[in-house]
Motif scaffolding. Structure first.
Motif, PDB file in Angstrom:
ATOM      1  N   VAL A  85       0.810  -1.201   0.012  1.00  0.00           N
ATOM      2  CA  VAL A  85      -0.089  -0.091  -0.069  1.00  0.00           C
ATOM      3  C   VAL A  85       0.821   1.260   0.035  1.00  0.00           C
ATOM      4  CG1 VAL A  85      -1.735   1.321   1.321  1.00  0.00           C
ATOM      5  CG2 VAL A  85      -1.828  -1.218   1.130  1.00  0.00           C
ATOM      6  N   GLY A  86       1.942   1.157   0.805  1.00  0.00           N
ATOM      7  CA  GLY A  86       2.806   2.527   0.827  1.00  0.00           C
ATOM      8  C   GLY A  86       3.444   2.847  -0.439  1.00  0.00           C
ATOM      9  N   LEU A  87       4.095   1.580  -0.983  1.00  0.00           N
ATOM     10  CA  LEU A  87       4.970   1.866  -2.145  1.00  0.00           C
ATOM     11  C   LEU A  87       3.848   2.343  -3.368  1.00  0.00           C
ATOM     12  CD1 LEU A  87       7.548   1.503  -3.648  1.00  0.00           C
ATOM     13  CD2 LEU A  87       7.038  -0.931  -4.048  1.00  0.00           C
ATOM     14  N   GLY A  88       2.753   1.566  -3.197  1.00  0.00           N
ATOM     15  CA  GLY A  88       1.694   1.749  -4.618  1.00  0.00           C
ATOM     16  C   GLY A  88       1.353   3.212  -4.513  1.00  0.00           C
ATOM     17  N   LEU A  89       1.035   3.752  -3.216  1.00  0.00           N
ATOM     18  CA  LEU A  89       0.618   5.318  -3.048  1.00  0.00           C
ATOM     19  C   LEU A  89       1.653   6.066  -3.940  1.00  0.00           C
ATOM     20  CD1 LEU A  89      -1.317   5.258   0.333  1.00  0.00           C
ATOM     21  CD2 LEU A  89      -2.323   5.516  -2.050  1.00  0.00           C
ATOM     22  N   SER A  90       2.961   5.598  -3.119  1.00  0.00           N
ATOM     23  CA  SER A  90       4.149   6.608  -3.697  1.00  0.00           C
ATOM     24  C   SER A  90       4.384   6.620  -5.028  1.00  0.00           C
ATOM     25  CB  SER A  90       5.373   6.159  -2.825  1.00  0.00           C
ATOM     26  OG  SER A  90       5.848   4.800  -3.245  1.00  0.00           O
ATOM     27  N   ILE A  91       4.132   5.420  -5.861  1.00  0.00           N
ATOM     28  CA  ILE A  91       4.309   5.315  -7.179  1.00  0.00           C
ATOM     29  C   ILE A  91       3.153   6.195  -7.941  1.00  0.00           C
ATOM     30  CG2 ILE A  91       4.050   3.989  -9.199  1.00  0.00           C
ATOM     31  CD1 ILE A  91       5.063   1.591  -7.272  1.00  0.00           C
ATOM     32  N   ALA A  92       1.576   5.993  -7.572  1.00  0.00           N
ATOM     33  CA  ALA A  92       0.724   6.847  -7.908  1.00  0.00           C
ATOM     34  C   ALA A  92       0.956   8.291  -7.903  1.00  0.00           C
ATOM     35  CB  ALA A  92      -0.512   6.267  -7.406  1.00  0.00           C
ATOM     36  N   VAL A  93       1.225   8.796  -6.687  1.00  0.00           N
ATOM     37  CA  VAL A  93       1.437  10.331  -6.345  1.00  0.00           C
ATOM     38  C   VAL A  93       2.770  10.738  -7.233  1.00  0.00           C
ATOM     39  CG1 VAL A  93       1.773  11.899  -4.722  1.00  0.00           C
ATOM     40  CG2 VAL A  93       0.375  10.064  -4.387  1.00  0.00           C
ATOM     41  N   GLY A  94       3.935   9.857  -6.859  1.00  0.00           N
ATOM     42  CA  GLY A  94       5.369  10.262  -7.240  1.00  0.00           C
ATOM     43  C   GLY A  94       5.355  10.541  -8.691  1.00  0.00           C
ATOM     44  N   VAL A  95       4.750   9.504  -9.581  1.00  0.00           N
ATOM     45  CA  VAL A  95       4.751   9.648 -11.085  1.00  0.00           C
ATOM     46  C   VAL A  95       3.881  11.018 -11.438  1.00  0.00           C
ATOM     47  CG1 VAL A  95       4.069   8.435 -13.271  1.00  0.00           C
ATOM     48  CG2 VAL A  95       5.214   7.155 -11.297  1.00  0.00           C
ATOM     49  N   VAL A  96       2.985  10.898 -11.084  1.00  0.00           N
ATOM     50  CA  VAL A  96       2.079  12.062 -11.516  1.00  0.00           C
ATOM     51  C   VAL A  96       2.661  13.494 -11.279  1.00  0.00           C
ATOM     52  CG1 VAL A  96      -0.243  13.438 -11.066  1.00  0.00           C
ATOM     53  CG2 VAL A  96      -0.397  10.866 -11.251  1.00  0.00           C
ATOM     54  N   LEU A  97       3.253  13.414 -10.163  1.00  0.00           N
ATOM     55  CA  LEU A  97       3.891  14.626  -9.445  1.00  0.00           C
ATOM     56  C   LEU A  97       4.951  15.073 -10.354  1.00  0.00           C
ATOM     57  CD1 LEU A  97       3.475  17.049  -7.630  1.00  0.00           C
ATOM     58  CD2 LEU A  97       4.543  15.718  -5.742  1.00  0.00           C
ATOM     59  N   GLY A  98       5.912  14.144 -10.315  1.00  0.00           N
ATOM     60  CA  GLY A  98       7.059  14.107 -11.025  1.00  0.00           C
ATOM     61  C   GLY A  98       6.910  14.655 -12.640  1.00  0.00           C
ATOM     62  N   ILE A  99       6.044  14.013 -13.315  1.00  0.00           N
ATOM     63  CA  ILE A  99       5.643  14.227 -14.611  1.00  0.00           C
ATOM     64  C   ILE A  99       5.389  15.801 -14.746  1.00  0.00           C
ATOM     65  CG2 ILE A  99       4.356  13.973 -16.640  1.00  0.00           C
ATOM     66  CD1 ILE A  99       5.088  10.785 -16.048  1.00  0.00           C
ATOM     67  N   GLY A 100       4.323  15.758 -13.832  1.00  0.00           N
ATOM     68  CA  GLY A 100       3.342  17.316 -13.671  1.00  0.00           C
ATOM     69  C   GLY A 100       4.649  18.505 -13.445  1.00  0.00           C
ATOM     70  N   MET A 101       5.453  18.136 -12.628  1.00  0.00           N
ATOM     71  CA  MET A 101       6.633  19.265 -12.067  1.00  0.00           C
ATOM     72  C   MET A 101       7.465  19.624 -13.437  1.00  0.00           C
ATOM     73  SD  MET A 101       7.562  18.015  -8.162  1.00  0.00           S
ATOM     74  CE  MET A 101       8.949  19.499  -8.523  1.00  0.00           C
ATOM     75  N   ALA A 102       7.708  18.371 -14.259  1.00  0.00           N
ATOM     76  CA  ALA A 102       8.791  18.597 -15.261  1.00  0.00           C
ATOM     77  C   ALA A 102       7.940  19.229 -16.406  1.00  0.00           C
ATOM     78  CB  ALA A 102       9.076  17.164 -16.051  1.00  0.00           C
ATOM     79  N   ARG A 103       6.622  19.132 -16.549  1.00  0.00           N
ATOM     80  CA  ARG A 103       6.047  19.725 -17.860  1.00  0.00           C
ATOM     81  C   ARG A 103       5.233  21.038 -17.506  1.00  0.00           C
ATOM     82  NH1 ARG A 103       8.544  17.469 -21.622  1.00  0.00           N
ATOM     83  NH2 ARG A 103       6.829  18.222 -22.937  1.00  0.00           N
ATOM     84  N   SER A 104       5.046  21.485 -16.070  1.00  0.00           N
ATOM     85  CA  SER A 104       4.559  22.803 -15.789  1.00  0.00           C
ATOM     86  C   SER A 104       5.252  23.507 -14.836  1.00  0.00           C
ATOM     87  CB  SER A 104       3.105  22.198 -15.441  1.00  0.00           C
ATOM     88  OG  SER A 104       2.399  23.601 -14.773  1.00  0.00           O
ATOM     89  N   ALA A 105       5.553  24.695 -14.980  1.00  0.00           N
ATOM     90  CA  ALA A 105       6.608  25.503 -14.140  1.00  0.00           C
ATOM     91  C   ALA A 105       5.736  25.983 -13.202  1.00  0.00           C
ATOM     92  CB  ALA A 105       6.897  26.763 -14.878  1.00  0.00           C
ATOM     93  N   PRO A 106       4.432  26.221 -13.142  1.00  0.00           N
ATOM     94  CA  PRO A 106       3.480  26.410 -11.884  1.00  0.00           C
ATOM     95  C   PRO A 106       3.527  25.304 -10.712  1.00  0.00           C
ATOM     96  CG  PRO A 106       2.420  27.246 -13.799  1.00  0.00           C
ATOM     97  CD  PRO A 106       3.717  26.277 -14.196  1.00  0.00           C
TER      98      PRO A 106
END
Length: 263
Positions: free
Chosen positions: A81-102
């Protein structure tokens, strides 16, 4: 796990190369076990440092009685559960940060402050918020794994070949379709690398949390055995969770290599 440099094995027949690599990979562990056997009862009293043979017998007893399996199931559930949540949040957040300056500007300070904090230090706070049991362990695993997944996703999405992006845009691909068809497929190998880095971190965080904030799980068994002075049982539980973690890492590496070939 990466193999040692065995390029010279190419001179051997193919059917012997795999077996030889396995032997080379396991030599360091064999040396540690031999030194451990020698130290037990000589350099360190055997009741404090049980021999590998004694620990092996204890592991066999644990498996035979089935006592360990319910605790192992609890630990693996918390890990998943902990790793799965970190993957779901981390991938979305990492890609979002890379593609959006705000998005990057909004989360950058938070992540910079979170990164240097030892995640084990958050266990008392997690206990205060969530009590004792699964909640604190999941939270600590989630936070411990979040950074490597975010950073690998961020770097991968930021390094996507711009020629691919421009070509897709010229063909009318924009927004979510651009992410789905170009950016995400290009980042998969790096995302998988981030998950590979996070798996052993997850096990470290899990056991650390269970040592303090749980009445079940492998970490709890390790603590309980140590408190009553049953060090052979304590070492047996440590070896079991180490073997499980190694199996997860190895299995993931095999699956990752196949996925990377496909992508």
């Amino acid at each position: 796990m990466a193999h040692a440099d065995t390029g010279s094995l190419g001179v051997l027949p193919r059917r012997f190369q795999h077996a030889t690599r396995l032997i080379v990979d396991w030599i360091p562990l064999a040396i540690v076990v031999v030194l451990w056997e020698f130290a037990s009862g000589t350099a360190v009293p055997a009741d404090v440092l049980p021999s590998p043979v004694t620990v092996s017998v204890q592991i066999a007893d644990l498996l035979a009685t089935g006592e360990i399996f319910s605790h192992l199931f609890v630990s693996l559930f918390r890990f998943g559960v902990g790793l799965g949540l970190s993957i779901a949040v981390g991938v979305v957040l990492g890609i979002g940060m890379a593609r959006s300056a705000p998005i990057e500007n909004f989360f950058d300070v938070f992540l910079s402050m979170l990164y240097p904090i030892p995640k084990v230090a958050l266990v008392p706070l997690a206990m205060l918020w969530l009590g004792v049991g699964t909640g604190p362990a999941v939270l600590v695993v989630f936070l411990a794994c979040l950074l490597p997944i975010i950073m690998n996703s961020y770097n991968a999405a930021g390094d996507v070949d711009q020629n691919l992006v421009w070509s897709a845009k010229m063909m009318g691909t924009e927004g979510w379709e651009l992410l789905r068809k170009v950016v995400i497929p290009a980042t998969i190998p790096h995302i998988l690398t981030g998950i590979r880095q996070a798996i052993p971190i997850a096990f470290i965080a899990l056991v650390s949390a269970e040592l303090v904030a749980s009445y079940e799980g492998i970490g709890y068994l390790i603590l309980e055995a140590g408190q009553v002075g049953n060090y052979s049982l304590m070492f047996a539980n440590i070896v079991v969770i180490s073997a499980v973690a190694y199996a997860f890492v190895t299995g993931f590496e095999i699956a990752r290599d196949r996925v990377v070939v496909w992508t």
